[in-house]
Design a protein around this motif. Structure first.
Motif, PDB file in Angstrom:
ATOM      1  N   MET A 174      36.057  40.224  35.257  1.00 33.54           N
ATOM      2  CA  MET A 174      37.107  39.408  34.639  1.00 33.54           C
ATOM      3  C   MET A 174      38.022  40.306  33.836  1.00 33.54           C
ATOM      4  O   MET A 174      37.581  41.168  33.095  1.00 33.54           O
ATOM      5  N   CYS A 175      39.180  40.079  33.988  1.00 30.99           N
ATOM      6  CA  CYS A 175      40.181  40.818  33.197  1.00 30.99           C
ATOM      7  C   CYS A 175      40.048  40.441  31.713  1.00 30.99           C
ATOM      8  O   CYS A 175      39.296  39.540  31.349  1.00 30.99           O
ATOM      9  N   ARG A 188      43.284  44.685  34.038  1.00 31.56           N
ATOM     10  CA  ARG A 188      42.792  43.955  35.205  1.00 31.56           C
ATOM     11  C   ARG A 188      41.506  44.525  35.802  1.00 31.56           C
ATOM     12  O   ARG A 188      41.369  45.742  35.963  1.00 31.56           O
ATOM     13  N   SER A 189      40.617  43.628  36.147  1.00 28.49           N
ATOM     14  CA  SER A 189      39.468  43.934  36.996  1.00 28.49           C
ATOM     15  C   SER A 189      39.660  43.065  38.239  1.00 28.49           C
ATOM     16  O   SER A 189      39.409  41.860  38.207  1.00 28.49           O
ATOM     17  N   THR A 233      39.722  40.905  41.494  1.00 27.89           N
ATOM     18  CA  THR A 233      38.793  40.095  42.280  1.00 27.89           C
ATOM     19  C   THR A 233      38.777  40.625  43.709  1.00 27.89           C
ATOM     20  O   THR A 233      39.839  40.942  44.263  1.00 27.89           O
ATOM     21  N   THR A 273      41.618  40.633  46.837  1.00 23.53           N
ATOM     22  CA  THR A 273      42.984  40.409  46.382  1.00 23.53           C
ATOM     23  C   THR A 273      43.772  41.719  46.435  1.00 23.53           C
ATOM     24  O   THR A 273      43.190  42.801  46.576  1.00 23.53           O
ATOM     25  N   ASN A 325      42.723  35.002  33.622  1.00 22.29           N
ATOM     26  CA  ASN A 325      41.480  35.725  33.470  1.00 22.29           C
ATOM     27  C   ASN A 325      40.413  34.883  34.172  1.00 22.29           C
ATOM     28  O   ASN A 325      40.007  33.855  33.659  1.00 22.29           O
ATOM     29  N   GLY A 326      40.027  35.314  35.391  1.00 23.82           N
ATOM     30  CA  GLY A 326      39.043  34.526  36.117  1.00 23.82           C
ATOM     31  C   GLY A 326      39.199  34.646  37.619  1.00 23.82           C
ATOM     32  O   GLY A 326      39.817  35.579  38.119  1.00 23.82           O
ATOM     33  N   ASP A 354      44.432  35.309  44.030  1.00 21.87           N
ATOM     34  CA  ASP A 354      44.098  33.941  43.614  1.00 21.87           C
ATOM     35  C   ASP A 354      44.892  33.531  42.366  1.00 21.87           C
ATOM     36  O   ASP A 354      45.345  32.384  42.241  1.00 21.87           O
ATOM     37  N   SER A 355      45.105  34.489  41.459  1.00 21.93           N
ATOM     38  CA  SER A 355      45.842  34.187  40.227  1.00 21.93           C
ATOM     39  C   SER A 355      47.303  33.833  40.516  1.00 21.93           C
ATOM     40  O   SER A 355      47.906  33.029  39.795  1.00 21.93           O
TER      41      SER A 355
END
Ligand code: GLN
Length: 251
Positions: free
Chosen positions: A1-2, A89-90, A92, A95, A115-116, A145-146
């Protein structure tokens, strides 16, 4: 998660908000302390900020870890703002990896960060994408996805819905459709709208301004936001409202 951070308050430097605080966003890129998903946030970073007299925020984003860009810390030292939204950022899995997928996303005067994850990404999100007109899908800022979550919120903002109502409606709709975590930050340069939905969120109200962040830095009295809460913050006040079946929601 970022990890992400929003600020609204007195004019200060990007460096004072992002880089200098011990345990703050900069350090959270390699040593987050409340992160339950992922380990480091090294897949890029971004900062968006507003300057007086221009409603459209500036953005600085890179695909590298924030510590790998020494020029950012230097420029941040002399760049001033009253309202900022920043993220490390981490990514996903599955992406896009580039700068275009680093938050904050932007449309006009808006800045957005998520964040998620939307766990059904990508194959199971067709029904949500069907909420959007084709031109909105063509304008997705990244294959991420974000970016889809942002497009769903942006559509409601463009239709004139207030930010809090738009964020609450989209987060609740998306959560009904897919598992995931839906902590967002949104600002128009005056108000910050945020959600705690599946990940940590903290708020610090200080004389110089309000900070809303995934996790606290070591320099002040942060208070945790209960899960499934919508937060609205401006220079004068911070308000909490339960989301979905969040704690405290009237039956
Ligand atoms: N899903 C988003 C991305 O890939 C956010 C990831 C996160 O919060 N770690 O950028």
């Amino acid at each position: 998660m970022c990890r992400h951070l929003a600020y609204v308050g007195d004019e200060t430097t990007l460096r004072a908000l992002v880089v200098d605080p011990p345990g703050g966003l900069y350090e959270q890129s390699w040593r987050p302390r409340h992160q339950r998903h992922g380990t480091v946030n090294a897949d890029g970073f971004g900062v968006g900020w507003y300057v007086d007299g221009d409603p459209v925020p500036a953005r600085y984003r890179r695909a590298v870890p924030i510590w790998a860009d020494p020029s950012f810390a230097d420029v941040a030292r002399v760049t001033r703002t009253r309202v900022l939204l920043a993220a490390v950022r981490s990514a996903t899995a599955g992406t896009a990896a580039g700068e275009e997928a680093a938050a904050p996303y932007r449309d006009g005067t808006w800045l957005f960060s998520h964040n998620g994850t939307l766990d059904a990404w990508p194959d199971g999100l067709g029904p949500l994408a069907a909420d959007l007109p084709p031109e909105d899908l063509l304008r997705l800022e990244a294959r991420c996805d974000s970016a889809l979550l942002w497009a769903l919120i942006r559509r409601r903002l463009a239709d004139g819905e207030p930010a809090g109502a738009a964020v609450a409606a989209v987060v609740e709709r998306v959560a009904a459709h897919t598992a995931g975590r839906f902590n967002v930050l949104l600002t128009d340069g005056e108000t910050v709208t945020a959600t705690a939905y599946g990940d940590t969120l903290f708020v610090a109200e200080r004389p110089d301004g309000v900070r809303v962040a995934s996790e606290p830095s070591d320099d002040g009295d942060w208070r945790p936001v209960p899960d499934r809460t919508l937060v609205t913050a401006d220079r004068k006040a911070v308000r909490f409202r339960p989301l979905g079946n969040g704690p405290g929601r009237p039956p």
